[in-house]
Design a protein around this motif. Structure first.
Motif, mmCIF file in Angstrom:
data_model
loop_
_atom_site.group_PDB
_atom_site.id
_atom_site.type_symbol
_atom_site.label_atom_id
_atom_site.label_comp_id
_atom_site.label_asym_id
_atom_site.label_seq_id
_atom_site.Cartn_x
_atom_site.Cartn_y
_atom_site.Cartn_z
ATOM 1 N N VAL A 278 -0.499 3.926 -6.103
ATOM 2 C CA VAL A 278 -0.297 4.777 -4.928
ATOM 3 C C VAL A 278 1.130 4.634 -4.416
ATOM 4 C CG1 VAL A 278 -2.719 4.687 -4.225
ATOM 5 C CG2 VAL A 278 -1.134 2.943 -3.397
ATOM 6 N N GLY A 279 1.593 5.701 -3.786
ATOM 7 C CA GLY A 279 2.898 5.695 -3.140
ATOM 8 C C GLY A 279 2.872 6.616 -1.943
ATOM 9 N N GLU B 149 8.993 2.594 -15.476
ATOM 10 C CA GLU B 149 10.308 1.969 -15.614
ATOM 11 C C GLU B 149 11.339 2.630 -14.707
ATOM 12 O OE1 GLU B 149 11.483 2.010 -19.659
ATOM 13 O OE2 GLU B 149 9.830 0.718 -20.357
ATOM 14 N N ASP B 150 11.089 3.879 -14.347
ATOM 15 C CA ASP B 150 12.028 4.625 -13.500
ATOM 16 C C ASP B 150 11.653 4.551 -12.024
ATOM 17 O OD1 ASP B 150 13.422 5.464 -15.801
ATOM 18 O OD2 ASP B 150 11.993 7.111 -16.097
ATOM 19 N N HIS B 151 10.684 3.705 -11.689
ATOM 20 C CA HIS B 151 10.211 3.631 -10.305
ATOM 21 C C HIS B 151 10.305 2.212 -9.759
ATOM 22 C CE1 HIS B 151 8.493 7.652 -9.522
ATOM 23 N NE2 HIS B 151 8.389 7.707 -10.850
ATOM 24 N N ALA B 152 10.485 2.138 -8.446
ATOM 25 C CA ALA B 152 10.394 0.853 -7.748
ATOM 26 C C ALA B 152 8.918 0.512 -7.600
ATOM 27 C CB ALA B 152 11.053 0.946 -6.376
ATOM 28 N N CYS B 153 8.520 -0.652 -8.074
ATOM 29 C CA CYS B 153 7.115 -1.056 -8.026
ATOM 30 C C CYS B 153 6.967 -2.311 -7.162
ATOM 31 C CB CYS B 153 6.586 -1.330 -9.433
ATOM 32 S SG CYS B 153 6.578 0.134 -10.502
ATOM 33 N N ILE B 154 5.903 -2.345 -6.418
ATOM 34 C CA ILE B 154 5.605 -3.497 -5.554
ATOM 35 C C ILE B 154 4.787 -4.468 -6.387
ATOM 36 C CG2 ILE B 154 4.471 -4.229 -3.426
ATOM 37 C CD1 ILE B 154 4.872 -1.208 -2.521
ATOM 38 N N VAL C 34 -0.272 -2.802 0.267
ATOM 39 C CA VAL C 34 -0.592 -1.479 0.815
ATOM 40 C C VAL C 34 0.377 -1.140 1.943
ATOM 41 C CG1 VAL C 34 -2.325 -0.134 2.053
ATOM 42 C CG2 VAL C 34 -3.022 -1.637 0.175
ATOM 43 N N GLU C 35 0.644 -2.123 2.807
ATOM 44 C CA GLU C 35 1.577 -1.887 3.913
ATOM 45 C C GLU C 35 2.966 -1.545 3.390
ATOM 46 O OE1 GLU C 35 2.967 -1.221 7.570
ATOM 47 O OE2 GLU C 35 0.855 -1.596 7.045
ATOM 48 N N ALA C 36 3.411 -2.250 2.356
ATOM 49 C CA ALA C 36 4.720 -1.960 1.773
ATOM 50 C C ALA C 36 4.766 -0.551 1.197
ATOM 51 C CB ALA C 36 5.049 -2.990 0.694
ATOM 52 N N ALA C 37 3.676 -0.125 0.560
ATOM 53 C CA ALA C 37 3.605 1.236 0.021
ATOM 54 C C ALA C 37 3.653 2.263 1.147
ATOM 55 C CB ALA C 37 2.345 1.403 -0.815
ATOM 56 N N LEU C 38 2.944 1.995 2.228
ATOM 57 C CA LEU C 38 2.943 2.919 3.375
ATOM 58 C C LEU C 38 4.342 3.046 3.968
ATOM 59 C CD1 LEU C 38 -0.361 1.778 5.121
ATOM 60 C CD2 LEU C 38 0.067 4.032 4.134
ATOM 61 N N GLY D 124 7.885 1.506 -2.403
ATOM 62 C CA GLY D 124 7.681 1.766 -3.818
ATOM 63 C C GLY D 124 6.233 2.062 -4.107
ATOM 64 N N LEU D 125 5.885 2.037 -5.390
ATOM 65 C CA LEU D 125 4.512 2.253 -5.823
ATOM 66 C C LEU D 125 3.762 0.929 -5.820
ATOM 67 C CD1 LEU D 125 5.057 4.660 -8.868
ATOM 68 C CD2 LEU D 125 4.488 5.271 -6.502
ATOM 69 N N ALA D 126 2.505 0.974 -5.429
ATOM 70 C CA ALA D 126 1.659 -0.225 -5.417
ATOM 71 C C ALA D 126 0.482 -0.018 -6.351
ATOM 72 C CB ALA D 126 1.170 -0.524 -4.003
ATOM 73 N N TYR D 127 0.046 -1.122 -6.944
ATOM 74 C CA TYR D 127 -1.105 -1.134 -7.854
ATOM 75 C C TYR D 127 -2.138 -2.037 -7.206
ATOM 76 C CZ TYR D 127 -3.472 -1.807 -12.448
ATOM 77 O OH TYR D 127 -4.357 -1.854 -13.485
ATOM 78 N N VAL D 128 -3.122 -1.424 -6.531
ATOM 79 C CA VAL D 128 -4.076 -2.171 -5.716
ATOM 80 C C VAL D 128 -5.480 -1.661 -5.996
ATOM 81 C CG1 VAL D 128 -2.422 -2.681 -3.884
ATOM 82 C CG2 VAL D 128 -3.762 -0.560 -3.783
ATOM 83 N N TRP D 129 -6.459 -2.423 -5.534
ATOM 84 C CA TRP D 129 -7.834 -1.973 -5.702
ATOM 85 C C TRP D 129 -8.052 -0.657 -4.959
ATOM 86 C CZ3 TRP D 129 -10.314 -3.785 -9.558
ATOM 87 C CH2 TRP D 129 -10.130 -5.105 -9.975
ATOM 88 N N ASP D 130 -8.698 0.269 -5.633
ATOM 89 C CA ASP D 130 -8.910 1.620 -5.118
ATOM 90 C C ASP D 130 -9.551 1.602 -3.729
ATOM 91 O OD1 ASP D 130 -9.152 4.648 -6.396
ATOM 92 O OD2 ASP D 130 -10.704 4.223 -4.914
ATOM 93 N N ASP D 131 -10.533 0.719 -3.521
ATOM 94 C CA ASP D 131 -11.248 0.696 -2.253
ATOM 95 C C ASP D 131 -10.351 0.311 -1.079
ATOM 96 O OD1 ASP D 131 -13.296 1.049 -4.086
ATOM 97 O OD2 ASP D 131 -14.722 -0.155 -2.942
ATOM 98 N N ARG D 132 -9.224 -0.332 -1.336
ATOM 99 C CA ARG D 132 -8.322 -0.741 -0.260
ATOM 100 C C ARG D 132 -7.544 0.428 0.329
ATOM 101 N NH1 ARG D 132 -7.541 -5.909 1.009
ATOM 102 N NH2 ARG D 132 -8.245 -7.526 -0.434
#
Length: 298
Positions: A169-170, A188-193, A231-235, A239-247
């Motif tokens: 998510v982003g 590779e072209d994105h900022a990832c958390i 999630v807060e950093a993504a909000l 960058g993009l975050a890889y987190v559990w869907d339910d969060r």
């Protein structure tokens, strides 16, 4: 045997298991000074030093090792005898101590704790939520929750959550002017958390589509050890975050976050509650398993 002596023996077992007075105090829910007093009293009573103690470490003496080996089976039998009394009660009593990964604990225990304790008023639930890889036998847990690929063969496992999955998510602000990733390689072209395990290792993002599994080592300006912070950093557009869907259900519904790579984020059906195969299954743990099986399956 007096109750005080029995309590000292139980304290000895906890300290011996943790090799730590502080951790034993946490498990016993008493002050560290009470643990020290109990061990000192026991050693004075038996006339033998059971632990080597320094400011940095606690270890068993040779006498302590032998005492532990002979005492542990006896306490296991006492525990089984006490649990046997549950057959004469309407509901089980006692404490069930479990370890659950912090990142998924809210989903595993959602709608479980309240009903479990209401239906079993004599039961106490002690939950330790941590993403650290835990040895439930060594750390004194009745059971743990873990994904199947990390289970050892000497464990009995009960599938409890077959429908968890990750989401990438982003925020709209982050994605503004950027091309959303279409395949995992585009990350590779994105900022990832990034997420860091308690042991220090960085978690790689894992994807699956049509039988193809892709493992991506991402990079970015923010590394965290908590999914809520991710999630807060993504909000905040970091960058993009890889987190559990339910969060992120609410954030996705409101438009505060946007999904990426959705067709690459497969469901994981390998989440289990597990316990040692050689350990007696208490009535309390059985009640917890039954509750999670009922409420946890989607």
């Amino acid at each position: 045997m007096r109750g005080a002596e029995l309590g000292e023996l139980a304290t000895f077992l906890v300290v011996a298991r943790h090799r730590s007075f502080r951790q034993a105090a946490v498990e016993r829910d008493v002050a560290s000074s009470a643990i020290s007093h109990a061990i000192r009293s026991l050693e004075e009573r038996v006339g033998v030093r059971l632990f080597h103690r320094t400011t940095r470490s606690v270890s068993l003496t040779e006498a302590g090792e032998r005492f532990l080996a002979e005492l542990s089976p006896a306490f296991d039998q006492i525990g089984q005898a006490l649990d046997g009394l549950n057959s004469f009660r309407d509901t089980p009593f006692g404490t069930v101590r479990i370890n659950v990964p912090k990142s998924i604990a809210p989903f595993v225990l959602h709608d479980v704790m309240g009903p479990l304790l209401r239906q079993n008023p004599g039961l106490r639930l002690d939950v330790v939520a941590t993403d650290r890889l835990v040895d439930i036998v060594e750390d004194g847990f009745d059971a743990g929750v873990r994904f199947g690929e990390r289970l050892s063969q000497d464990m009995i496992a009960v599938r409890i959550r077959p429908r968890l999955r990750f989401a990438v998510v982003g925020s709209p602000a982050y994605l503004d002017g950027r091309t959303p990733p279409q395949v995992p390689g585009d990350l590779e072209d994105h900022a990832c958390i990034r997420y860091r395990y308690p042991g220090g290792a960085i978690f790689n993002w894992q994807f699956q589509r049509q039988g193809k599994v892709v493992d991506v080592e991402v990079d970015g300006p923010v590394t965290l050890d908590d999914q809520e912070l991710m999630v807060e950093a993504a909000l905040q557009g970091c960058g993009l975050a890889y987190v559990w869907d339910d969060r992120v259900t609410a954030s996705l519904a409101s438009g505060a976050l946007v999904r990426c790579l959705d067709d690459w984020c497969a469901f994981d059906d390998g989440l289990f509650l597990y316990y040692p195969s050689r350990r007696h299954l208490s009535a309390g743990l059985r009640a917890l398993i039954d509750m999670i099986k009922v409420t946890g399956v989607r």
